[in-house]
Design a protein around this motif. Structure first.
Motif, PDB file in Angstrom:
ATOM      1  N   GLN B  15      14.691   2.949   8.231  1.00 17.00           N
ATOM      2  CA  GLN B  15      14.477   2.521   8.946  1.00 17.00           C
ATOM      3  C   GLN B  15      12.603   2.583   9.140  1.00 17.00           C
ATOM      4  O   GLN B  15      12.361   3.680   8.590  1.00 17.00           O
ATOM      5  CB  GLN B  15      14.507   2.653  10.175  1.00 17.00           C
ATOM      6  N   PRO B  16      12.472   2.052   9.483  1.00 15.93           N
ATOM      7  CA  PRO B  16      10.363   2.190   9.822  1.00 15.93           C
ATOM      8  C   PRO B  16      10.176   3.662  10.191  1.00 15.93           C
ATOM      9  O   PRO B  16      11.155   4.391  11.284  1.00 15.93           O
ATOM     10  CB  PRO B  16      10.283   1.139  10.322  1.00 15.93           C
ATOM     11  N   LEU B  20       5.358   4.905  13.380  1.00 18.94           N
ATOM     12  CA  LEU B  20       4.330   2.776  13.583  1.00 18.94           C
ATOM     13  C   LEU B  20       5.001   2.206  14.690  1.00 18.94           C
ATOM     14  O   LEU B  20       6.555   2.288  15.351  1.00 18.94           O
ATOM     15  CB  LEU B  20       5.479   2.396  12.565  1.00 18.94           C
ATOM     16  N   ASN B  21       4.004   2.439  15.518  1.00 18.61           N
ATOM     17  CA  ASN B  21       4.233   1.851  17.453  1.00 18.61           C
ATOM     18  C   ASN B  21       5.083  -0.071  17.411  1.00 18.61           C
ATOM     19  O   ASN B  21       5.022  -0.806  16.020  1.00 18.61           O
ATOM     20  CB  ASN B  21       3.409   2.352  18.101  1.00 18.61           C
ATOM     21  N   GLY B  34      -0.141  -2.408   5.094  1.00 16.48           N
ATOM     22  CA  GLY B  34       0.971  -1.974   6.157  1.00 16.48           C
ATOM     23  C   GLY B  34       2.008  -1.320   5.113  1.00 16.48           C
ATOM     24  O   GLY B  34       2.199  -0.030   6.133  1.00 16.48           O
ATOM     25  N   VAL B  35       2.255  -1.068   3.991  1.00 10.86           N
ATOM     26  CA  VAL B  35       2.663  -0.821   2.840  1.00 10.86           C
ATOM     27  C   VAL B  35       2.200   1.014   3.826  1.00 10.86           C
ATOM     28  O   VAL B  35       3.214   1.933   3.952  1.00 10.86           O
ATOM     29  CB  VAL B  35       3.323  -0.647   2.020  1.00 10.86           C
ATOM     30  N   LYS B  38       2.556   2.855   6.513  1.00 18.37           N
ATOM     31  CA  LYS B  38       3.969   2.657   6.984  1.00 18.37           C
ATOM     32  C   LYS B  38       4.506   4.485   6.365  1.00 18.37           C
ATOM     33  O   LYS B  38       4.934   5.441   6.292  1.00 18.37           O
ATOM     34  CB  LYS B  38       5.189   1.671   6.820  1.00 18.37           C
ATOM     35  N   VAL B 193       6.326   2.168  -4.796  1.00 14.38           N
ATOM     36  CA  VAL B 193       5.835   2.334  -3.968  1.00 14.38           C
ATOM     37  C   VAL B 193       7.088   4.120  -3.163  1.00 14.38           C
ATOM     38  O   VAL B 193       6.419   5.276  -2.193  1.00 14.38           O
ATOM     39  CB  VAL B 193       6.624   2.141  -2.715  1.00 14.38           C
TER      40      VAL B 193
END
Lengths: 77, 253
Positions: B15-16, B20-21, B34-35, B38, B193
């Motif tokens: 899960q993120p 990260l709101n 974005g990655v 995260k 990643v």
């Protein structure tokens, strides 16, 4: 051989339809909606063939917007 | 097996990060920013530094990072993030201080600050997003633009005779005594990643251990600036960016 069954939950309002999860999926489970769009007008990702999902979470790792949550269960030993 | 049987908290494998709101990111679809946001959130969460991290936001597309990650932030003037990070780290030596900068910020207007902060060996981590273009202002030529690569200000491709060759900032700062860890990674595939996350974690650990400056360069895509779809941009990056900016650790001590 252990077999896994996965499930991908996409936060459809956050998804921007960038297609990166579709490309990253090794079992070609995900696809972008052909006609449906979210409030921002993006064709969001969804599970086209949910039975093939192995819960590897590749989609979640590459998702730039953090809209993917992955669940996984063992179906047989 | 029904989906309700699988979707349970105990079965969750990914899960993120909760740092990260809910704010929707303003980035174009498929943007590497974005990655990396995260990954930074995940690393801070894993290290338990939610209350002990001060990030320095850049000028560029990444400027709004302070709206998306729920940690403490300072916004620096264009290119001055390493100078501000120096002050923050010296005043708060127990905090983890990092800057998040793009190539227009770090490798153009902020080259002096970057090189001098690295040379002094400030105990900060620098996350450097290199997408070979000025993304926010509309895709103009950056110092890191590849030879022959087209952009808004070099529509016939970058001419090395006129504008010089792309600046290899990571290779430059690796030569300085102050840096302890310099690496170049990418976030276009799942293994990439995971490697990038390890690199960011190592850089943050070095900052906490006061070992010197760490620089993590992330070779990224700018699908809007390059005028490609996100997956085409990833392929283009593999074919064109990686030969010039090879991935891997440049310095580790």
């Amino acid at each position: 051989m252990a077999k896994f069954k996965g499930m991908v939950v996409v936060n459809t309002e956050r998804c921007k339809g960038c297609n990166l999860c579709v490309v990253a999926c090794p079992t070609h489970v995900l696809a972008l909606q052909k006609r449906e769009v979210n409030d921002k007008g993006y064709h969001y990702a969804y599970m086209e063939t949910p039975d093939d999902c192995i819960g590897c979470a590749s989609c979640g790792f590459v998702c730039p917007d953090g809209c993917i949550t992955v669940y996984k269960v063992k179906t047989q030993e | 097996m029904k989906s309700e049987e699988i979707i349970k908290p105990e079965n969750m494998v990914y899960q993120p990060t909760h740092l990260l709101n809910e704010t929707q990111m303003h980035y174009c679809p498929g943007c590497s920013h974005g990655v990396v946001h995260k990954l930074i959130g995940e690393v801070i969460e894993e290290m338990g530094l939610e209350n002990d991290t001060i990030g320095i936001a850049p000028v560029g597309c990444g400027v709004f990072i302070y709206r998306y990650l729920d940690i403490d932030w300072q916004e620096a003037a264009h290119g001055r993030a390493p100078a501000l990070a120096t002050a923050v780290k010296r005043l708060n030596p127990k905090k983890m201080v990092f800057t998040y900068q793009g190539d227009g910020d770090l490798a153009a207007i902020g080259t002096a600050e970057t090189i001098h902060a690295c040379n002094r060996g400030e105990n900060i981590a620098i996350v450097f997003i290199n997408n070979a273009i000025y993304g926010m202002t509309g895709g103009q030529m950056a110092p890191t633009t590849l030879p022959g690569m087209k952009s808004a200000t070099c529509p016939d491709g970058r001419d090395v005779e006129v504008t010089g060759a792309p600046l290899k900032i990571s290779d430059m700062v690796a030569l300085l005594d102050g840096t302890c860890y310099v690496t170049r990674q990418s976030v276009h595939t799942t293994p990439g990643v995971k490697r990038a996350k390890k690199a960011i974690r190592k850089a943050f650990e070095n900052s906490m251990a006061n070992k010197g400056t760490s620089l993590v360069e992330i070779v990224s895509t700018c699908s809007s600036g390059w005028k490609m779809t996100p997956d085409q941009a990833n392929k283009w990056m593999e074919e064109n960016m990686f030969p010039y900016f090879p991935l891997g650790d440049i310095k580790d001590r």
